[in-house]
Structure formats: C-alpha cells, structure tokens
Design a protein around this motif. Structure first.
Motif, short mmCIF file in Angstrom:
data_model
loop_
_atom_site.label_atom_id
_atom_site.label_comp_id
_atom_site.label_asym_id
_atom_site.label_seq_id
_atom_site.Cartn_x
_atom_site.Cartn_y
_atom_site.Cartn_z
N PRO A 1 0.12 -4.68 3.43
CA PRO A 1 -1.24 -4.75 3.95
C PRO A 1 -1.36 -5.84 5.01
O PRO A 1 -0.61 -6.82 5.00
CB PRO A 1 -2.09 -5.08 2.72
CG PRO A 1 -1.14 -5.70 1.75
CD PRO A 1 0.21 -5.09 2.02
N SER A 2 -2.30 -5.67 5.91
CA SER A 2 -2.54 -6.68 6.94
C SER A 2 -3.04 -7.96 6.28
O SER A 2 -3.92 -7.92 5.42
CB SER A 2 -3.60 -6.18 7.94
OG SER A 2 -4.07 -7.24 8.73
N THR B 1 0.86 -1.19 0.00
CA THR B 1 0.00 0.00 0.00
C THR B 1 0.89 1.23 0.00
O THR B 1 1.76 1.37 0.86
CB THR B 1 -0.91 0.01 1.24
OG1 THR B 1 -1.80 -1.10 1.17
CG2 THR B 1 -1.73 1.29 1.29
N SER B 2 0.67 2.11 -0.96
CA SER B 2 1.53 3.27 -1.13
C SER B 2 0.80 4.56 -0.77
O SER B 2 -0.36 4.75 -1.13
CB SER B 2 2.01 3.34 -2.59
OG SER B 2 2.60 4.58 -2.89
N HIS B 3 1.49 5.43 -0.04
CA HIS B 3 1.00 6.78 0.24
C HIS B 3 2.11 7.76 -0.14
O HIS B 3 3.21 7.69 0.42
CB HIS B 3 0.65 6.96 1.72
CG HIS B 3 -0.32 5.97 2.24
ND1 HIS B 3 -1.66 5.98 1.91
CD2 HIS B 3 -0.15 4.91 3.08
CE1 HIS B 3 -2.28 4.98 2.53
NE2 HIS B 3 -1.38 4.33 3.23
N GLN C 1 -0.31 -3.41 7.80
CA GLN C 1 0.11 -4.30 8.87
C GLN C 1 0.78 -3.54 10.01
O GLN C 1 0.76 -3.98 11.16
CB GLN C 1 1.06 -5.35 8.30
CG GLN C 1 1.32 -6.55 9.19
CD GLN C 1 2.05 -7.65 8.46
OE1 GLN C 1 2.54 -7.46 7.35
NE2 GLN C 1 2.14 -8.81 9.07
N VAL C 2 1.35 -2.39 9.73
CA VAL C 2 2.10 -1.64 10.73
C VAL C 2 1.19 -0.88 11.70
O VAL C 2 1.63 -0.47 12.78
CB VAL C 2 3.08 -0.66 10.05
CG1 VAL C 2 2.33 0.53 9.43
CG2 VAL C 2 4.16 -0.18 11.01
N VAL C 3 -0.08 -0.67 11.35
CA VAL C 3 -0.95 0.20 12.14
C VAL C 3 -1.04 -0.20 13.62
O VAL C 3 -0.90 0.65 14.50
CB VAL C 3 -2.35 0.31 11.51
CG1 VAL C 3 -3.31 1.06 12.43
CG2 VAL C 3 -2.26 1.03 10.17
N PRO C 4 -1.28 -1.49 13.96
CA PRO C 4 -1.36 -1.81 15.39
C PRO C 4 -0.07 -1.50 16.15
O PRO C 4 -0.11 -1.18 17.34
CB PRO C 4 -1.67 -3.31 15.41
CG PRO C 4 -1.40 -3.80 14.05
CD PRO C 4 -1.60 -2.66 13.13
N TYR C 5 1.05 -1.53 15.45
CA TYR C 5 2.32 -1.24 16.12
C TYR C 5 2.49 0.27 16.33
O TYR C 5 3.13 0.71 17.30
CB TYR C 5 3.48 -1.86 15.33
CG TYR C 5 3.31 -3.35 15.24
CD1 TYR C 5 3.69 -4.16 16.31
CD2 TYR C 5 2.67 -3.94 14.16
CE1 TYR C 5 3.47 -5.53 16.27
CE2 TYR C 5 2.45 -5.30 14.11
CZ TYR C 5 2.84 -6.09 15.17
OH TYR C 5 2.61 -7.43 15.14
N ALA C 6 1.89 1.06 15.44
CA ALA C 6 1.83 2.51 15.68
C ALA C 6 0.97 2.79 16.89
O ALA C 6 1.26 3.69 17.70
CB ALA C 6 1.27 3.22 14.44
#
Length: 259
Positions: free
Chosen positions: A229-230, A208-210, A238-243
């Motif tokens: 992606p998750s 996923t690119s931003h 996938q990184v969101v919960p770690y943020a």
C-alpha cells in the motif's frame, strides 16, 4: 514531445507530476498540475489552462473529480488518461466521456495485471465465471454508508472478514477508493454483471491482495497480485503512479511495446 497536465497532486498524482517534471519519461514534459490544495514546487494550472496547454490530461483525483472534469477535457478535444476507472460504473458518465468530443479516453490498468489475457479470452467467447477477491487492512475499507454496527465489525476484525460481495458495478461504487481493480476487470471482460467482486478485511494483511479467477471457452485463469500500500494513502497501492507513468510513456512513444 507531448505536454501532460495532472489533475490531483496526492499519493498518485504527486508522484506522477514530480517524475514528469524531472524528465523521467522520455518525450514528455509536465505542463502543470491542477489541484485546489496546491502543488508545492510544481507549475500550477486551472483546469481551463491545463486543457489549453496539454496534449494529455491525467485524472488522478478520484471518481467525483473525474465525473466533473473528464467530459470537459474530452469535449475540448484533449486526450484524457483515467486513473479512477471505478467511476465508469455510471453509464451516464461513460456515455458523456465517449460522446463528448474528439479527445480520446485512455484507461490505466493501475494495481493489477492480466487484463490483456481477460480481454482476449472474452473476445473468443463469453467468460462463464469471473471473480475478483480484494483483501486490505480494515481501516481503509470503512465507508460513510456503513452504519455504526457494520463499521465496528470491520474495524474490530481480528481475522479475515468478508465485508461485501456483489457484482463489480455495485462493489466499485460502494468502495470508490479501494476497488478500481474490480471496475478494471469488468471493463476488460466487457460485462459488469458477469464479474463477482468480493471485499475482504484482514488486520494481518501487510500487502493488498487481488485474486482474479476466470473460466470460459479459452481456458481457466488465475492471477494473484500482492501490492504494497502507498505510505501516503493506504487505500491505494504504491505501484499505481508507476503504472500511470508507464501508460504515459507508451502513449508518448507510440511503439509496438506491450501495454
């Protein structure tokens, strides 16, 4: 030691809750999880029980849930950590959250970085141009509001296709599971209408690119983030919960560390 309750036990909330339950964040313990679908192996609470037991409630269940539970948490004097920042396109909800009570509202940066620089640049003077281009696989971008022709155009894309372009407020509302990043950029800049958001579908996108570009009195900026992606929910990174875990750790530590 602060007690944290997590609302939602999906691709984001489940990872967060299990990490807290395992003691992976110093100074934090899991009070419980609020999720009508259940949270196997984890302590479960009602929302009322979570508000009573926790110092901090983490919303990780989507924009509609935030609209329902967020003001109730803050009104009770409990702090709230918001994952679904796209819901804040609703000015009425924003007013309810920030005027509901003594609980403080914290936002998670989620799948992107560079927001501190954008905040600083916008404070120096209004940014003249801000754009975020988000590219994901087509399947995760099909929305209920699309007619059959539009949905087919997105699903059958055989190369990069622009799905929609507009102000961040409009795009974050139209793609509630995929464009929290557009909302985060607009909130950092302090102007929903100044930020243009573009959503692209690309069947070849393995990540996923931003891509965020901005210019103003402070300078010119370009940030590119490419997240996996998750595996449980391709509409989120996938990184969101770690943020989220980092944000919880920062709030628990209250040190001078970077956020």
């Amino acid at each position: 030691m602060i007690a944290v309750a997590v609302v939602g036990c999906g691709a984001i909330g489940g990872v967060v809750a299990r990490a807290l339950d395992a003691g992976e964040v110093a100074g934090v313990r899991l009070a419980g999880v609020v999720d009508p679908a259940g949270a196997p192996g984890l302590p479960q609470l009602s929302l009322e029980g979570a508000i009573e037991a926790a110092d901090l409630v983490v919303e990780a269940a989507g924009q509609s849930v935030l609209a329902d539970v967020g003001p109730r948490v803050v009104a009770a004097g409990t702090d709230l950590l918001v994952v679904s920042v796209g819901a804040l396109t609703d000015d009425a909800l924003l007013a309810r959250l920030y005027g509901a009570g003594e609980g403080r509202v914290h936002l998670v940066t989620g799948a992107i970085g560079g927001l501190d620089m954008l905040r600083s640049a916008a404070r120096m003077g209004p940014l003249e141009k801000v754009r975020i281009v988000t590219t994901k696989k087509p399947a995760g971008l099909v929305q209920p509001w699309m007619d059959e022709a539009e949905a087919r155009r997105v699903r059958s894309a055989d190369g990069p296709v622009e799905v929609r372009r507009g102000p961040a407020r409009e795009i974050a509302a139209a793609f509630p599971r995929s464009t929290n990043v557009a909302a985060a950029v607009a909130l950092a800049v302090g102007d929903w209408d100044r930020v243009e958001a573009v959503v692209m579908a690309d069947p070849a996108a393995t990540l996923t690119s931003h891509v965020i570009t901005a210019s103003g009195a402070a300078g010119d900026y370009r940030f590119e983030i490419r997240n996996r992606p998750s595996p449980d929910n391709p509409t989120t990174s996938q990184v969101v919960p770690y943020a989220v875990l980092k944000a919880i750790g920062d709030l628990a530590a209250r040190t001078g560390s970077f956020r």
